[in-house]
Design an enzyme around this catalytic site. Structure first.
Site, PDB file in Angstrom:
ATOM      1  N   GLU A 190       0.843  -1.200   0.000  1.00 12.67           N
ATOM      2  CA  GLU A 190       0.000   0.000   0.000  1.00 12.67           C
ATOM      3  C   GLU A 190       0.873   1.243   0.000  1.00 12.67           C
ATOM      4  O   GLU A 190       1.851   1.327   0.762  1.00 12.67           O
ATOM      5  CB  GLU A 190      -0.892  -0.046   1.249  1.00 12.67           C
ATOM      6  CG  GLU A 190      -2.290   0.436   1.034  1.00 12.67           C
ATOM      7  CD  GLU A 190      -3.096  -0.404   0.046  1.00 12.67           C
ATOM      8  OE1 GLU A 190      -3.045  -0.138  -1.165  1.00 12.67           O
ATOM      9  OE2 GLU A 190      -3.772  -1.337   0.506  1.00 12.67           O
TER      10      GLU A 190
ATOM     11  N   THR B 260       2.962   2.016  -2.114  1.00 13.23           N
ATOM     12  CA  THR B 260       4.288   1.706  -2.666  1.00 13.23           C
ATOM     13  C   THR B 260       4.331   1.981  -4.164  1.00 13.23           C
ATOM     14  O   THR B 260       5.413   2.136  -4.727  1.00 13.23           O
ATOM     15  CB  THR B 260       4.646   0.219  -2.439  1.00 13.23           C
ATOM     16  OG1 THR B 260       3.506  -0.568  -2.798  1.00 13.23           O
ATOM     17  CG2 THR B 260       5.021  -0.051  -0.996  1.00 13.23           C
TER      18      THR B 260
ATOM     19  N   GLY C 196     -16.602   4.162  -4.456  1.00 12.01           N
ATOM     20  CA  GLY C 196     -15.739   4.882  -3.512  1.00 12.01           C
ATOM     21  C   GLY C 196     -15.369   4.058  -2.296  1.00 12.01           C
ATOM     22  O   GLY C 196     -14.924   4.596  -1.295  1.00 12.01           O
TER      23      GLY C 196
ATOM     24  N   GLY D  90     -13.022   1.730  -1.857  1.00  7.77           N
ATOM     25  CA  GLY D  90     -11.672   1.187  -1.733  1.00  7.77           C
ATOM     26  C   GLY D  90     -11.417  -0.033  -2.602  1.00  7.77           C
ATOM     27  O   GLY D  90     -10.359  -0.652  -2.523  1.00  7.77           O
TER      28      GLY D  90
ATOM     29  N   SER E 183     -11.622   0.253  -5.900  1.00 12.08           N
ATOM     30  CA  SER E 183     -11.255   0.860  -7.184  1.00 12.08           C
ATOM     31  C   SER E 183     -12.369   0.869  -8.215  1.00 12.08           C
ATOM     32  O   SER E 183     -12.176   0.460  -9.364  1.00 12.08           O
ATOM     33  CB  SER E 183     -10.025   0.161  -7.779  1.00 12.08           C
ATOM     34  OG  SER E 183      -8.930   0.424  -6.994  1.00 12.08           O
TER      35      SER E 183
ATOM     36  N   SER F  84     -13.402   3.489  -9.572  1.00  8.03           N
ATOM     37  CA  SER F  84     -13.043   4.438 -10.637  1.00  8.03           C
ATOM     38  C   SER F  84     -12.086   3.795 -11.641  1.00  8.03           C
ATOM     39  O   SER F  84     -12.234   3.992 -12.850  1.00  8.03           O
ATOM     40  CB  SER F  84     -12.489   5.746 -10.070  1.00  8.03           C
ATOM     41  OG  SER F  84     -11.296   5.528  -9.373  1.00  8.03           O
TER      42      SER F  84
ATOM     43  N   ASP G 191      -4.191   0.398  -9.195  1.00  9.63           N
ATOM     44  CA  ASP G 191      -5.594   0.038  -9.431  1.00  9.63           C
ATOM     45  C   ASP G 191      -5.857  -0.325 -10.892  1.00  9.63           C
ATOM     46  O   ASP G 191      -6.528  -1.301 -11.203  1.00  9.63           O
ATOM     47  CB  ASP G 191      -6.518   1.197  -9.032  1.00  9.63           C
ATOM     48  CG  ASP G 191      -6.245   1.700  -7.628  1.00  9.63           C
ATOM     49  OD1 ASP G 191      -5.665   0.933  -6.839  1.00  9.63           O
ATOM     50  OD2 ASP G 191      -6.604   2.848  -7.333  1.00  9.63           O
TER      51      ASP G 191
ATOM     52  N   TYR H 292      -3.632  12.394   0.182  1.00  6.10           N
ATOM     53  CA  TYR H 292      -2.910  11.440  -0.669  1.00  6.10           C
ATOM     54  C   TYR H 292      -1.776  12.155  -1.398  1.00  6.10           C
ATOM     55  O   TYR H 292      -0.629  11.718  -1.389  1.00  6.10           O
ATOM     56  CB  TYR H 292      -3.887  10.815  -1.676  1.00  6.10           C
ATOM     57  CG  TYR H 292      -3.275   9.763  -2.570  1.00  6.10           C
ATOM     58  CD1 TYR H 292      -3.390   8.414  -2.249  1.00  6.10           C
ATOM     59  CD2 TYR H 292      -2.576  10.102  -3.717  1.00  6.10           C
ATOM     60  CE1 TYR H 292      -2.826   7.440  -3.063  1.00  6.10           C
ATOM     61  CE2 TYR H 292      -2.007   9.144  -4.535  1.00  6.10           C
ATOM     62  CZ  TYR H 292      -2.141   7.814  -4.208  1.00  6.10           C
ATOM     63  OH  TYR H 292      -1.575   6.851  -5.014  1.00  6.10           O
TER      64      TYR H 292
HETATM   65  C1  GLA Z   1      -5.140   4.454  -4.205  1.00  7.55           C
HETATM   66  C2  GLA Z   1      -4.366   4.812  -5.461  1.00  7.55           C
HETATM   67  C3  GLA Z   1      -3.309   3.766  -5.795  1.00  7.55           C
HETATM   68  C4  GLA Z   1      -2.445   3.439  -4.585  1.00  7.55           C
HETATM   69  C5  GLA Z   1      -3.308   3.204  -3.340  1.00  7.55           C
HETATM   70  C6  GLA Z   1      -2.483   3.071  -2.095  1.00  7.55           C
HETATM   71  O1  GLA Z   1      -5.902   3.291  -4.409  1.00  7.55           O
HETATM   72  O2  GLA Z   1      -5.239   4.953  -6.552  1.00  7.55           O
HETATM   73  O3  GLA Z   1      -2.526   4.183  -6.878  1.00  7.55           O
HETATM   74  O4  GLA Z   1      -1.472   4.429  -4.364  1.00  7.55           O
HETATM   75  O5  GLA Z   1      -4.240   4.255  -3.127  1.00  7.55           O
HETATM   76  O6  GLA Z   1      -1.711   1.929  -2.162  1.00  7.55           O
END
Ligand code: GLA
Length: 436
Positions: free
Chosen positions: A51, A53, A145, A147, A149, A151, A207, A257
């Site tokens: 995460e 990274t 939204g 977590g 992904s 989007s 993602d 972020y």
């Molecule tokens: C979001 C971002 C990813 C990644 C994660 C954290 O999902 O879209 O690119 O950085 O956070 O690991």
């Protein structure tokens, strides 16, 4: 990518198909109302470990899941794109003509969900791909939204839909018979740029790559610098992945972020300057090249951490340790030791909470509930943070108990409701025409 077996349709795609003729049946813009209906979809993802990274050019270990965003549609004879979102009950119209230059003006009048579609279409045009208008119903079962992904799934599904409706002028994937062919990872890069444009979040490639490259029963080990990747088996009759949603969505998530990303870049700059100074003073024979936190080994970090301001030390310390954890977990999966992954998840959560500081009360509550249930092997917050969901590695025998514990204790401790889903490692995107 074009097949004709409707049995392959994911449930969300099936629902989009069922609604298409109700919404667009009489639309005159369609090239031929009798023409076959096309369907394109792409999955959401969970991230087992790795995460924050990705934008540090490190390693990630995600899995595409059996939840998708889907388009069901028909090509038009002009350059209009007309979309009906089944989830938002809302129509959006996009003009291909003028993109990408008209992105800003078009985005300003579109609902948020349609901006992701617009951004992908703009990026495809910027890459000189020939696009054709289409009408489509959109639907998805990736929690919005939450977590997983949604989007990225929408972006990747848009690229596959645009290819399907391009009348064979561009295709995605190996062996595709079109004059221009994009590799799935090129699509991931393009969708990552679209995400930056549509959301303002300077996300990494995690993602979009996870969505593009999903494979049933496998996790994906991705090197976010070289983009080399390897599939690792993620199958067990004993354990499952359970995703618990806090139902917290925080506005500050995007700016926090970007701030974390900038802090990592600053730590790299300071460490590189330190090594440069030592090399110039003759204290080092060989200067290690540091252009991202990926280059900082745990040993190097131990030696130089004290030179960083306290906040940057904690941010960088987390990333360095997390990269090492991803590689250790990859070894475990290679040996089929899925259950041994659990302790790494607890450690990642502690790092994200205490050093990277992207957790929140609700995520911590979910992880602590999980910790008290026997048969939960590991749990942690997942994704960008400040809300969203946790990922739990659970023995099958404990799924029910964990679900009950979350559904009863989380509202008591937070005043909110949580939801829980069991996910399976699933395949990547698909696109096909249904038999007329
Ligand atoms: C979001 C971002 C990813 C990644 C994660 C954290 O999902 O879209 O690119 O950085 O956070 O690991």
């Amino acid at each position: 990518m074009v097949a004709n077996d409707p049995r392959r349709l994911p449930p969300a795609a099936q629902l989009a198909v069922e609604q298409f003729s109700m919404v667009f049946g009489m639309d005159e813009g369609q090239s031929d109302a009798q023409a076959a209906l096309g369907v394109a979809w792409a999955p959401g993802r969970v991230n087992l470990i790795g995460e924050h990274t990705d934008y540090n050019e490190g390693f990630v270990l995600p899995l595409a899941v059996d939840r998708v965003v889907a388009f069901a549609g028909r090509m038009r004879s002009d350059g209009h794109v007309r979309l009906w979102s089944r989830q938002f009950q809302e129509l959006a119209e996009i003009e291909l003509e003028g993109l990408p230059a008209t992105f800003g003006a078009q985005a300003a009048r579109l609902p948020a969900w349609a901006r992701y579609v617009l951004a992908v279409l703009g990026e495809l045009k910027a890459a000189d791909l020939a696009l054709q208008g289409f009408n489509a119903v959109l639907h998805g079962d990736v929690p919005l939204g939450g977590g997983m992904s949604s989007s990225a799934a929408l972006e990747v599904a848009t690229a596959w839909a645009a290819s399907l409706f391009s009348d064979g002028r561009f295709a995605i994937g190996k062996g595709a018979a079109a004059s221009t062919t994009l590799a799935p990872l090129e699509v991931a890069r393009l969708c990552q740029r679209a995400e930056h444009l549509a959301s303002g979040v300077r996300c990494g490639i995690l993602d979009q790559a996870a969505s593009c490259l999903g494979r049933p029963g496998h996790a994906l080990l991705l090197d976010c610098r070289s983009l080399d990747f390897r599939y690792l088996p993620f199958e067990s009759d004993e354990v499952a992945l359970l995703v618990a949603d806090t139902h917290v969505r925080r506005e500050l998530a995007a700016s926090a972020y970007n701030e974390r990303r900038q802090q990592c870049e600053e730590a790299v700059r300071l460490l590189a300057a330190q090594l440069q100074a030592e090399a110039e003073a003759g204290e080092r024979a060989v200067k290690p090249q540091i252009t991202a936190l990926r280059d900082v080994t745990p040993e190097l970090f131990t030696r130089y951490a004290c030179r960083l301001p306290e906040v940057l030390r904690r941010r960088a310390g987390y990333v360095v340790a997390e990269n090492a954890r991803v590689l250790e977990v990859a070894h475990l999966l290679e040996r089929g030791e899925v259950e041994a992954v659990g302790p790494y998840l607890w450690r990642t959560h502690a790092g994200l909470r205490d050093e990277y500081e992207v957790s929140c009360l609700e995520l911590d509550v979910l992880v602590e509930i999980a910790r008290r249930v026997e048969g939960v092997l590991g749990a942690r917050m997942m994704g960008g943070g400040f809300g969203g969901c946790t990922i739990n590695l659970v023995r099958n025998t404990a799924i029910e108990q964990l679900t009950e514990a979350i559904l009863s204790e989380y509202p008591r401790q937070t005043g909110r409701q949580a939801s829980v889903e069991v996910c399976r490692a699933a395949g990547g995107p698909g696109a096909l025409y249904l038999p007329a």
